[in-house]
Design a protein around this motif. Structure first.
Motif, PDB file in Angstrom:
ATOM      1  N   PHE A  48     -64.858 -52.892  19.757  1.00 46.61           N
ATOM      2  CA  PHE A  48     -65.054 -51.572  19.148  1.00 46.61           C
ATOM      3  C   PHE A  48     -66.045 -51.696  17.994  1.00 46.61           C
ATOM      4  CE2 PHE A  48     -61.466 -50.594  21.653  1.00 46.61           C
ATOM      5  CZ  PHE A  48     -61.365 -49.200  21.741  1.00 46.61           C
ATOM      6  N   LYS A  49     -66.617 -50.560  17.636  1.00 45.51           N
ATOM      7  CA  LYS A  49     -67.535 -50.490  16.504  1.00 45.51           C
ATOM      8  C   LYS A  49     -67.037 -49.437  15.529  1.00 45.51           C
ATOM      9  CE  LYS A  49     -71.477 -50.477  14.065  1.00 45.51           C
ATOM     10  NZ  LYS A  49     -71.933 -51.599  13.228  1.00 45.51           N
ATOM     11  N   ALA A  50     -67.008 -49.790  14.241  1.00 45.16           N
ATOM     12  CA  ALA A  50     -66.686 -48.842  13.172  1.00 45.16           C
ATOM     13  C   ALA A  50     -67.781 -48.942  12.118  1.00 45.16           C
ATOM     14  CB  ALA A  50     -65.326 -49.158  12.559  1.00 45.16           C
ATOM     15  N   HIS A  51     -68.270 -47.802  11.660  1.00 45.90           N
ATOM     16  CA  HIS A  51     -69.368 -47.788  10.684  1.00 45.90           C
ATOM     17  C   HIS A  51     -68.934 -46.923   9.505  1.00 45.90           C
ATOM     18  CE1 HIS A  51     -73.293 -48.067   9.005  1.00 45.90           C
ATOM     19  NE2 HIS A  51     -73.896 -48.441  10.113  1.00 45.90           N
TER      20      HIS A  51
ATOM     21  N   ASP B  62     -54.874 -42.296   7.260  1.00 46.85           N
ATOM     22  CA  ASP B  62     -53.610 -42.345   8.006  1.00 46.85           C
ATOM     23  C   ASP B  62     -53.797 -42.133   9.501  1.00 46.85           C
ATOM     24  OD1 ASP B  62     -52.228 -42.810   5.676  1.00 46.85           O
ATOM     25  OD2 ASP B  62     -51.584 -40.730   5.411  1.00 46.85           O
ATOM     26  N   ARG B  63     -54.793 -41.343   9.882  1.00 46.69           N
ATOM     27  CA  ARG B  63     -54.998 -41.072  11.300  1.00 46.69           C
ATOM     28  C   ARG B  63     -55.450 -42.305  12.066  1.00 46.69           C
ATOM     29  NH1 ARG B  63     -58.735 -35.912  10.066  1.00 46.69           N
ATOM     30  NH2 ARG B  63     -59.375 -37.463   8.498  1.00 46.69           N
ATOM     31  N   LEU B  64     -55.974 -43.297  11.351  1.00 49.01           N
ATOM     32  CA  LEU B  64     -56.433 -44.522  12.005  1.00 49.01           C
ATOM     33  C   LEU B  64     -55.365 -45.603  12.068  1.00 49.01           C
ATOM     34  CD1 LEU B  64     -60.074 -44.919  10.627  1.00 49.01           C
ATOM     35  CD2 LEU B  64     -59.344 -44.014  12.841  1.00 49.01           C
ATOM     36  N   ASP B  65     -54.255 -45.406  11.374  1.00 45.17           N
ATOM     37  CA  ASP B  65     -53.250 -46.466  11.329  1.00 45.17           C
ATOM     38  C   ASP B  65     -52.749 -46.863  12.719  1.00 45.17           C
ATOM     39  OD1 ASP B  65     -52.068 -48.070   9.196  1.00 45.17           O
ATOM     40  OD2 ASP B  65     -50.159 -47.367  10.025  1.00 45.17           O
ATOM     41  N   PRO B  66     -52.434 -45.910  13.609  1.00 48.26           N
ATOM     42  CA  PRO B  66     -52.014 -46.329  14.954  1.00 48.26           C
ATOM     43  C   PRO B  66     -53.135 -46.981  15.747  1.00 48.26           C
ATOM     44  CG  PRO B  66     -52.164 -43.932  14.813  1.00 48.26           C
ATOM     45  CD  PRO B  66     -52.294 -44.447  13.427  1.00 48.26           C
ATOM     46  N   VAL B  67     -54.371 -46.621  15.452  1.00 48.80           N
ATOM     47  CA  VAL B  67     -55.514 -47.256  16.133  1.00 48.80           C
ATOM     48  C   VAL B  67     -55.600 -48.727  15.759  1.00 48.80           C
ATOM     49  CG1 VAL B  67     -58.032 -47.311  16.259  1.00 48.80           C
ATOM     50  CG2 VAL B  67     -56.821 -45.125  16.374  1.00 48.80           C
ATOM     51  N   TRP B  68     -55.528 -49.008  14.454  1.00 50.18           N
ATOM     52  CA  TRP B  68     -55.586 -50.405  14.027  1.00 50.18           C
ATOM     53  C   TRP B  68     -54.409 -51.196  14.587  1.00 50.18           C
ATOM     54  CZ3 TRP B  68     -60.210 -51.169  12.841  1.00 50.18           C
ATOM     55  CH2 TRP B  68     -60.960 -50.368  11.967  1.00 50.18           C
ATOM     56  N   GLY B  69     -53.241 -50.585  14.625  1.00 52.90           N
ATOM     57  CA  GLY B  69     -52.089 -51.267  15.195  1.00 52.90           C
ATOM     58  C   GLY B  69     -52.287 -51.585  16.665  1.00 52.90           C
ATOM     59  N   LEU B  70     -52.851 -50.630  17.395  1.00 55.82           N
ATOM     60  CA  LEU B  70     -53.110 -50.831  18.820  1.00 55.82           C
ATOM     61  C   LEU B  70     -54.116 -51.956  19.038  1.00 55.82           C
ATOM     62  CD1 LEU B  70     -53.082 -49.966  21.827  1.00 55.82           C
ATOM     63  CD2 LEU B  70     -54.758 -48.196  21.239  1.00 55.82           C
ATOM     64  N   LEU B  71     -55.193 -51.959  18.269  1.00 60.12           N
ATOM     65  CA  LEU B  71     -56.231 -52.976  18.447  1.00 60.12           C
ATOM     66  C   LEU B  71     -55.733 -54.358  18.022  1.00 60.12           C
ATOM     67  CD1 LEU B  71     -59.395 -50.983  17.289  1.00 60.12           C
ATOM     68  CD2 LEU B  71     -58.595 -51.426  19.623  1.00 60.12           C
ATOM     69  N   ALA B  72     -54.895 -54.403  16.980  1.00 57.38           N
ATOM     70  CA  ALA B  72     -54.321 -55.681  16.566  1.00 57.38           C
ATOM     71  C   ALA B  72     -53.412 -56.233  17.652  1.00 57.38           C
ATOM     72  CB  ALA B  72     -53.555 -55.519  15.257  1.00 57.38           C
ATOM     73  N   GLU B  73     -52.586 -55.371  18.224  1.00 56.45           N
ATOM     74  CA  GLU B  73     -51.656 -55.803  19.276  1.00 56.45           C
ATOM     75  C   GLU B  73     -52.410 -56.260  20.517  1.00 56.45           C
ATOM     76  OE1 GLU B  73     -47.863 -54.054  21.861  1.00 56.45           O
ATOM     77  OE2 GLU B  73     -48.804 -52.829  20.296  1.00 56.45           O
ATOM     78  N   ALA B  74     -53.501 -55.543  20.858  1.00 57.98           N
ATOM     79  CA  ALA B  74     -54.281 -55.887  22.051  1.00 57.98           C
ATOM     80  C   ALA B  74     -55.215 -57.060  21.811  1.00 57.98           C
ATOM     81  CB  ALA B  74     -55.092 -54.667  22.502  1.00 57.98           C
ATOM     82  N   GLY B  75     -55.454 -57.410  20.534  1.00 54.63           N
ATOM     83  CA  GLY B  75     -56.363 -58.509  20.223  1.00 54.63           C
ATOM     84  C   GLY B  75     -57.817 -58.172  20.475  1.00 54.63           C
ATOM     85  N   ILE B  76     -58.148 -56.888  20.420  1.00 49.95           N
ATOM     86  CA  ILE B  76     -59.528 -56.457  20.677  1.00 49.95           C
ATOM     87  C   ILE B  76     -60.261 -56.364  19.344  1.00 49.95           C
ATOM     88  CG2 ILE B  76     -60.997 -54.606  21.558  1.00 49.95           C
ATOM     89  CD1 ILE B  76     -58.766 -53.910  23.518  1.00 49.95           C
ATOM     90  N   PRO B  77     -61.391 -57.073  19.204  1.00 46.65           N
ATOM     91  CA  PRO B  77     -62.092 -57.075  17.917  1.00 46.65           C
ATOM     92  C   PRO B  77     -62.846 -55.780  17.650  1.00 46.65           C
ATOM     93  CG  PRO B  77     -63.292 -58.391  19.523  1.00 46.65           C
ATOM     94  CD  PRO B  77     -62.013 -57.982  20.188  1.00 46.65           C
ATOM     95  N   THR B  78     -63.025 -55.491  16.369  1.00 47.32           N
ATOM     96  CA  THR B  78     -63.830 -54.363  15.914  1.00 47.32           C
ATOM     97  C   THR B  78     -64.938 -54.888  15.014  1.00 47.32           C
ATOM     98  OG1 THR B  78     -61.953 -52.827  15.965  1.00 47.32           O
ATOM     99  CG2 THR B  78     -63.857 -52.194  14.619  1.00 47.32           C
ATOM    100  N   VAL B  79     -66.171 -54.654  15.410  1.00 47.09           N
ATOM    101  CA  VAL B  79     -67.311 -54.948  14.541  1.00 47.09           C
ATOM    102  C   VAL B  79     -67.401 -53.806  13.539  1.00 47.09           C
ATOM    103  CG1 VAL B  79     -69.808 -55.272  14.418  1.00 47.09           C
ATOM    104  CG2 VAL B  79     -68.519 -56.228  16.344  1.00 47.09           C
ATOM    105  N   ILE B  80     -67.241 -54.114  12.264  1.00 47.71           N
ATOM    106  CA  ILE B  80     -67.121 -53.067  11.248  1.00 47.71           C
ATOM    107  C   ILE B  80     -68.192 -53.237  10.178  1.00 47.71           C
ATOM    108  CG2 ILE B  80     -65.321 -54.395  10.029  1.00 47.71           C
ATOM    109  CD1 ILE B  80     -64.070 -51.607   9.296  1.00 47.71           C
ATOM    110  N   HIS B  81     -69.009 -52.199  10.035  1.00 48.93           N
ATOM    111  CA  HIS B  81     -70.003 -52.182   8.948  1.00 48.93           C
ATOM    112  C   HIS B  81     -69.273 -51.686   7.712  1.00 48.93           C
ATOM    113  CE1 HIS B  81     -74.362 -51.480   7.602  1.00 48.93           C
ATOM    114  NE2 HIS B  81     -73.588 -51.314   6.542  1.00 48.93           N
ATOM    115  N   CYS B  82     -68.936 -52.634   6.831  1.00 50.13           N
ATOM    116  CA  CYS B  82     -68.133 -52.305   5.656  1.00 50.13           C
ATOM    117  C   CYS B  82     -68.759 -52.791   4.364  1.00 50.13           C
ATOM    118  CB  CYS B  82     -66.716 -52.855   5.803  1.00 50.13           C
ATOM    119  SG  CYS B  82     -66.642 -54.579   6.324  1.00 50.13           S
ATOM    120  N   GLY B  83     -69.806 -53.600   4.442  1.00 46.59           N
ATOM    121  CA  GLY B  83     -70.527 -53.997   3.247  1.00 46.59           C
ATOM    122  C   GLY B  83     -71.352 -52.842   2.714  1.00 46.59           C
TER     123      GLY B  83
END
Length: 292
Positions: free
Chosen positions: A130-133, A144-165
């Protein structure tokens, strides 16, 4: 001058690599990519430095170039800047991955009603990254709306490339602090910090030290272009070496203002050794995405 396949092939051959795994390349619908290119065309007035797009080609030619460079797996990093956009982008990227087998099926999201449902749909459809910018989207990863998304991705072990700098310009929710709070709630989340977290390199290396699932991609880091703004701190090279199994090659192709091989040259001149280069440019990505 555009990169030559010979230059990239020489790099691969010297290291004995079967190919490259590039976790940060951009493919998106033409009209969306056109808007992205318009943004980079305007970067000169914003930063004082021109940002010419080296690979401003049609989609088919861009895919062919990556294959010519020996990139055996790449991504279609795409991201929404407003609500009611991510699900449509995911539909496009699923189709792109289906017709481009060397592209890792990429998806994205935005904090909005229904986000958990369409992220789950993307996961069930085979999304591998996944990509998050946070800069372009202008949202807090701790919404709060993303909390279940992060939980799902953590459980599935699917990485997210995140532009956070905070490069090339800081946003309301960029920097290490929002990511530290996110990881405190989801310590198993396999984030890939884009651009090595520039310019807060040391802070994001700290987060990787504390959270084993966190990785960083090299996108535009260490290049002559990026070093003129705020260079990577030389005192952190030792930690960069120690984290060699969690650094991944990323380039930002096609949206780069220099030839593709310059990213490879920039990594090589760090002087961290051939084993480190092999891991970063191929082995770490191949292991993460279970490439045959």
């Amino acid at each position: 001058m555009p990169a030559t396949a010979d230059a990239v092939r020489a790099f691969r051959d010297r290291l004995g690599l079967p190919g490259l795994v590039d976790v940060h390349t951009h493919f998106m619908p033409d009209r969306v990519l056109g808007k992205v290119w318009d943004y980079f065309d305007a970067m000169g007035p914003l930063t004082g430095v021109e940002w010419p797009i080296t690979y401003r080609h049609e989609e088919e030619q861009r895919v062919a170039l990556l294959r010519e460079f020996g990139v055996r797996a790449f991504t279609s990093m795409l991201y929404p800047h407003k609500p009611a956009m991510a699900a449509w982008l995911n539909s496009w990227s699923a189709d792109f991955a289906a017709r481009t087998p060397d592209c890792l099926h990429t998806a994205t999201f935005f904090p909005e009603d229904g986000v958990e449902a369409y992220v789950r749909q993307a996961v069930e459809a085979g999304a591998r990254v996944f990509k998050a910018h946070l800069q372009v989207g202008g949202y807090d990863p701790n919404d709060d709306r993303l909390d279940p998304v992060w939980g799902l991705l953590a459980e599935a072990g699917i990485p997210t490339v995140i532009h956070c700098g905070s490069g090339p310009a800081p946003g309301k929710h960029t920097g290490p602090e929002p990511i530290a709070r996110l990881l405190a709630r989801h310590p198993g989340l396999p984030l890939i910090v884009a651009h090595m977290g520039m310019p807060e390199y040391a802070d994001f290396l700290d987060l990787a030290d504390r959270h084993a699932p966190v990785r960083l991609d090299t996108t535009m880091a260490f290049t002559d272009f990026s070093e003129q703004f705020r260079g990577f701190p030389r005192g952190e090279l030792g930690r960069l070496a120690d984290l060699g199994d969690r650094i991944l090659l990323g380039t930002d192709f096609p949206n780069i203002p220099y030839p593709y091989e310059h990213q490879l040259d920039a990594l090589e001149r760090l002087g961290l050794g051939d084993d480190w280069l092999r891991a970063v440019c191929h082995d770490n990505g191949a292991r993460l995405f279970r490439l045959a």
